[in-house]
Scaffold this motif. Structure first.
Motif, PDB file in Angstrom:
ATOM      1  N   ILE A  13       0.844  -1.200   0.000  1.00 14.31           N
ATOM      2  CA  ILE A  13       0.000   0.000   0.000  1.00 14.31           C
ATOM      3  C   ILE A  13       0.878   1.249   0.000  1.00 14.31           C
ATOM      4  O   ILE A  13       1.856   1.334   0.743  1.00 14.31           O
ATOM      5  N   HIS A  14       0.532   2.223  -0.840  1.00 13.55           N
ATOM      6  CA  HIS A  14       1.266   3.482  -0.914  1.00 13.55           C
ATOM      7  C   HIS A  14       1.091   4.259   0.395  1.00 13.55           C
ATOM      8  O   HIS A  14       0.060   4.134   1.075  1.00 13.55           O
ATOM      9  N   VAL A  15       2.088   5.088   0.728  1.00 11.51           N
ATOM     10  CA  VAL A  15       2.110   5.754   2.033  1.00 11.51           C
ATOM     11  C   VAL A  15       2.244   7.267   1.880  1.00 11.51           C
ATOM     12  O   VAL A  15       3.080   7.756   1.109  1.00 11.51           O
ATOM     13  N   ILE A  16       1.409   7.988   2.620  1.00 13.30           N
ATOM     14  CA  ILE A  16       1.521   9.445   2.777  1.00 13.30           C
ATOM     15  C   ILE A  16       1.715   9.679   4.261  1.00 13.30           C
ATOM     16  O   ILE A  16       0.838   9.369   5.071  1.00 13.30           O
ATOM     17  N   CYS A  17       2.885  10.205   4.654  1.00  8.97           N
ATOM     18  CA  CYS A  17       3.277  10.239   6.068  1.00  8.97           C
ATOM     19  C   CYS A  17       3.602  11.653   6.513  1.00  8.97           C
ATOM     20  O   CYS A  17       4.300  12.402   5.817  1.00  8.97           O
ATOM     21  N   ASP A  18       3.134  11.999   7.699  1.00  6.42           N
ATOM     22  CA  ASP A  18       3.478  13.289   8.280  1.00  6.42           C
ATOM     23  C   ASP A  18       4.963  13.304   8.649  1.00  6.42           C
ATOM     24  O   ASP A  18       5.608  12.254   8.746  1.00  6.42           O
ATOM     25  N   LYS A  19       5.499  14.497   8.863  1.00  5.32           N
ATOM     26  CA  LYS A  19       6.915  14.617   9.216  1.00  5.32           C
ATOM     27  C   LYS A  19       7.067  14.704  10.744  1.00  5.32           C
ATOM     28  O   LYS A  19       6.086  14.953  11.441  1.00  5.32           O
ATOM     29  N   PRO A  20       8.293  14.511  11.280  1.00  4.90           N
ATOM     30  CA  PRO A  20       9.450  13.958  10.592  1.00  4.90           C
ATOM     31  C   PRO A  20       9.230  12.483  10.261  1.00  4.90           C
ATOM     32  O   PRO A  20       8.371  11.836  10.849  1.00  4.90           O
ATOM     33  N   LEU A  21      10.026  11.976   9.331  1.00  6.29           N
ATOM     34  CA  LEU A  21       9.802  10.621   8.838  1.00  6.29           C
ATOM     35  C   LEU A  21       9.806   9.595   9.959  1.00  6.29           C
ATOM     36  O   LEU A  21       8.916   8.730  10.041  1.00  6.29           O
ATOM     37  N   THR A  22      10.816   9.638  10.816  1.00 10.81           N
ATOM     38  CA  THR A  22      10.964   8.707  11.939  1.00 10.81           C
ATOM     39  C   THR A  22      11.654   9.445  13.085  1.00 10.81           C
ATOM     40  O   THR A  22      11.977  10.634  12.970  1.00 10.81           O
ATOM     41  N   THR A  23      11.925   8.729  14.153  1.00 11.51           N
ATOM     42  CA  THR A  23      12.630   9.334  15.289  1.00 11.51           C
ATOM     43  C   THR A  23      14.117   9.021  15.302  1.00 11.51           C
ATOM     44  O   THR A  23      14.853   9.608  16.093  1.00 11.51           O
ATOM     45  N   THR A  24      14.575   8.106  14.444  1.00  9.55           N
ATOM     46  CA  THR A  24      16.003   7.786  14.380  1.00  9.55           C
ATOM     47  C   THR A  24      16.446   7.657  12.931  1.00  9.55           C
ATOM     48  O   THR A  24      15.650   7.317  12.050  1.00  9.55           O
ATOM     49  N   VAL A  25      17.733   7.893  12.709  1.00 11.45           N
ATOM     50  CA  VAL A  25      18.294   7.747  11.367  1.00 11.45           C
ATOM     51  C   VAL A  25      18.201   6.298  10.902  1.00 11.45           C
ATOM     52  O   VAL A  25      17.884   6.024   9.735  1.00 11.45           O
ATOM     53  N   ALA A  26      18.452   5.364  11.806  1.00 11.93           N
ATOM     54  CA  ALA A  26      18.405   3.945  11.434  1.00 11.93           C
ATOM     55  C   ALA A  26      17.027   3.552  10.922  1.00 11.93           C
ATOM     56  O   ALA A  26      16.900   2.843   9.911  1.00 11.93           O
ATOM     57  N   ILE A  76       5.886  17.132  -8.234  1.00 13.90           N
ATOM     58  CA  ILE A  76       6.913  17.279  -7.196  1.00 13.90           C
ATOM     59  C   ILE A  76       6.287  17.058  -5.829  1.00 13.90           C
ATOM     60  O   ILE A  76       5.248  17.648  -5.512  1.00 13.90           O
ATOM     61  N   PHE A  77       6.924  16.244  -5.010  1.00 11.19           N
ATOM     62  CA  PHE A  77       6.491  16.077  -3.621  1.00 11.19           C
ATOM     63  C   PHE A  77       7.696  15.621  -2.801  1.00 11.19           C
ATOM     64  O   PHE A  77       8.635  15.023  -3.341  1.00 11.19           O
ATOM     65  N   PRO A  78       7.691  15.879  -1.483  1.00  7.83           N
ATOM     66  CA  PRO A  78       8.778  15.403  -0.635  1.00  7.83           C
ATOM     67  C   PRO A  78       8.744  13.876  -0.548  1.00  7.83           C
ATOM     68  O   PRO A  78       7.708  13.288  -0.243  1.00  7.83           O
ATOM     69  N   THR A  79       9.867  13.246  -0.824  1.00  2.30           N
ATOM     70  CA  THR A  79       9.966  11.799  -0.896  1.00  2.30           C
ATOM     71  C   THR A  79      10.495  11.202   0.399  1.00  2.30           C
ATOM     72  O   THR A  79      10.859  11.922   1.332  1.00  2.30           O
ATOM     73  N   VAL A  80      10.588   9.873   0.436  1.00  2.00           N
ATOM     74  CA  VAL A  80      11.156   9.209   1.600  1.00  2.00           C
ATOM     75  C   VAL A  80      12.619   9.605   1.778  1.00  2.00           C
ATOM     76  O   VAL A  80      13.111   9.700   2.916  1.00  2.00           O
ATOM     77  N   GLU A  81      13.320   9.883   0.671  1.00  2.00           N
ATOM     78  CA  GLU A  81      14.708  10.350   0.787  1.00  2.00           C
ATOM     79  C   GLU A  81      14.774  11.735   1.423  1.00  2.00           C
ATOM     80  O   GLU A  81      15.682  12.020   2.212  1.00  2.00           O
ATOM     81  N   ASP A  82      13.806  12.593   1.102  1.00  2.00           N
ATOM     82  CA  ASP A  82      13.733  13.898   1.762  1.00  2.00           C
ATOM     83  C   ASP A  82      13.446  13.729   3.247  1.00  2.00           C
ATOM     84  O   ASP A  82      13.968  14.472   4.091  1.00  2.00           O
ATOM     85  N   GLY A  83      12.598  12.748   3.570  1.00  2.00           N
ATOM     86  CA  GLY A  83      12.320  12.453   4.970  1.00  2.00           C
ATOM     87  C   GLY A  83      13.565  12.010   5.711  1.00  2.00           C
ATOM     88  O   GLY A  83      13.816  12.429   6.849  1.00  2.00           O
ATOM     89  N   LEU A  84      14.363  11.158   5.072  1.00  2.00           N
ATOM     90  CA  LEU A  84      15.635  10.730   5.664  1.00  2.00           C
ATOM     91  C   LEU A  84      16.542  11.926   5.905  1.00  2.00           C
ATOM     92  O   LEU A  84      17.168  12.038   6.975  1.00  2.00           O
ATOM     93  N   ALA A  85      16.629  12.830   4.925  1.00  2.00           N
ATOM     94  CA  ALA A  85      17.469  14.015   5.084  1.00  2.00           C
ATOM     95  C   ALA A  85      17.039  14.846   6.295  1.00  2.00           C
ATOM     96  O   ALA A  85      17.881  15.389   7.022  1.00  2.00           O
TER      97      ALA A  85
END
Length: 391
Positions: A112-125, A360-369
């Motif tokens: 399933i495709h995902v639309i997620c609020d920021k920040p992506l996660t709480t850790t870099v890992a 254009i949209f913020p991607t999972v890579e942008d979330g990682l950044a």
């Protein structure tokens, strides 16, 4: 052409959307639901809207979600929806930060495709794991940095990409609020409570909540990548466990310099997100509280006011503008643009294609950044102001 809010879905049926979080007492869930409907591309059909199953189902009932698609947990929802012929095609994750990663993993694994609020996660890992999983599954993953959807932000980005500012030298971004000037979390206020709790918010308080928005905006508009930073993270309210004020020096790859200030204790500020970019040929200034205006100053010439839909508006801005010039368009529409772009990307993926380059949209890579930015800032602050290189 502008994205128009109407019943026209481009000849397609609406995308079936589910939501995790955003139930009774939540703030951002309602914003996402409104945004998803503005351009009429999504239909909310399922939800696990709270961590408490009783409250989750009561919240779903209030929103008109059918009883058999009102779930008590996100795990149950991912399994059940993946097994349905009419299951959701995308999920919107609007939980506190610590739940983003497990929820996203469950739905990505379910296809399933995902639309997620920021920040992506709480850790870099965790963020790196999500990047790897998105690449493995091939699902669309959108991070809702909504300010990237504002027309005049798209205008600024296009002008810089076109070389109208010349070589970028200086980037200054601020995001100032005052709502946490007093220990609001001690009163039981839900939004303050989780945002100041390291277990739910992560290692960053103000920097994770609004600092990441400021950082993402600067990166999005300028196209620059950060090389290293020096951060001072302060906690002014006694007893608060996370930062409520952030001041950071920035060194961008390519030689540009900058500053980022984010605060939730700057009395007199409500939602003061501003961006200033200066190059060898000119400068740009934009403020979120007056979002339809962009100031442009070519070197040696008078300052120019560019307006949404007015003279000088580029196609990049016009495409995401919905209403005639002179009318207010801002926060909800910015979110809606991200959802509209997500819809185009999802439809393209369903057809086995890539979306048009203009999408254009913020991607999972942008979330990682963004998570890497938080991590580097915390490391710098705890090292008494050492310069920390971005990973």
């Amino acid at each position: 052409m502008p994205i128009e809010a109407s019943n026209d879905t481009g000849g397609h049926r609406r995308i079936r959307l589910g939501m995790v979080g955003g139930g009774q007492g939540a703030f951002i869930g309602a914003v996402h639901r409104i945004a998803a409907r503005i351009d009429d591309q999504f239909e909310l059909v399922a939800g696990a809207l709270a961590s408490d199953p009783v409250r989750a189902k009561a919240s779903a009932k209030e929103l008109g979600i059918a009883d058999d698609r009102a779930y008590g947990s996100f795990e149950e929802m991912a399994r059940a929806e993946a097994a349905r012929a009419d299951g959701i095609e995308a999920v919107s994750i609007v939980t506190p930060n610590h739940m983003h990663s497990p929820v996203a993993k469950a739905f990505l694994d379910a296809g399933i495709h995902v639309i997620c609020d920021k920040p992506l996660t709480t850790t870099v890992a965790e963020a790196e794991e999500l990047v790897a999983l998105v690449r493995k599954t091939g699902r669309i993953f959108v991070v809702t940095h909504n300010y990237t959807g504002y027309p005049m932000v798209r205008q600024a980005r296009a002008m810089i990409a076109n070389g109208e500012l010349g070589e970028i030298r200086l980037v200054k971004v601020e995001y100032l609020q005052d709502w946490l000037t007093e220990p609001l979390e001690s009163t039981g206020q839900k939004q303050a409570a989780w945002r100041t709790d390291p277990a739910r918010s992560g290692a960053g308080g103000c920097i994770g909540d609004i600092g990441t928005h400021a950082y993402n905006l600067a990166c999005f508009v300028t196209g620059l990548a950060l090389d290293e930073l020096l951060a001072q993270l302060s906690t002014f309210v006694e007893g608060r466990r996370l930062d409520d004020d952030v001041q950071i020096l920035l060194r961008w790859k390519g030689g540009a310099k900058g500053m980022l200030w984010a605060s939730q204790v700057a009395v007199g500020n409500e939602n003061g997100l501003t961006l200033r970019v200066y190059g060898s040929k000119g400068g740009l200034e934009w403020a979120q509280e007056n979002p339809n205006h962009l100031w442009f100053t070519p070197y040696g010439r008078p300052k120019q006011l560019l307006t949404r839909g007015g003279a000088g508006t580029l196609a990049d801005a016009a495409r995401v503008s919905r209403i005639p010039s002179g009318h207010p368009e801002g926060y909800l529409e910015g979110f809606a643009t991200i959802y509209a772009e997500a819809a185009r990307a999802i439809r393209a993926a369903q057809a086995g294609q890539k979306p048009d380059p203009e999408v254009i949209f913020p991607t999972v890579e942008d979330g990682l950044a963004g998570v890497q930015f938080i991590d580097a800032a915390v490391k710098s602050a705890t090292s008494k102001g050492a310069w920390v290189r971005m990973t």
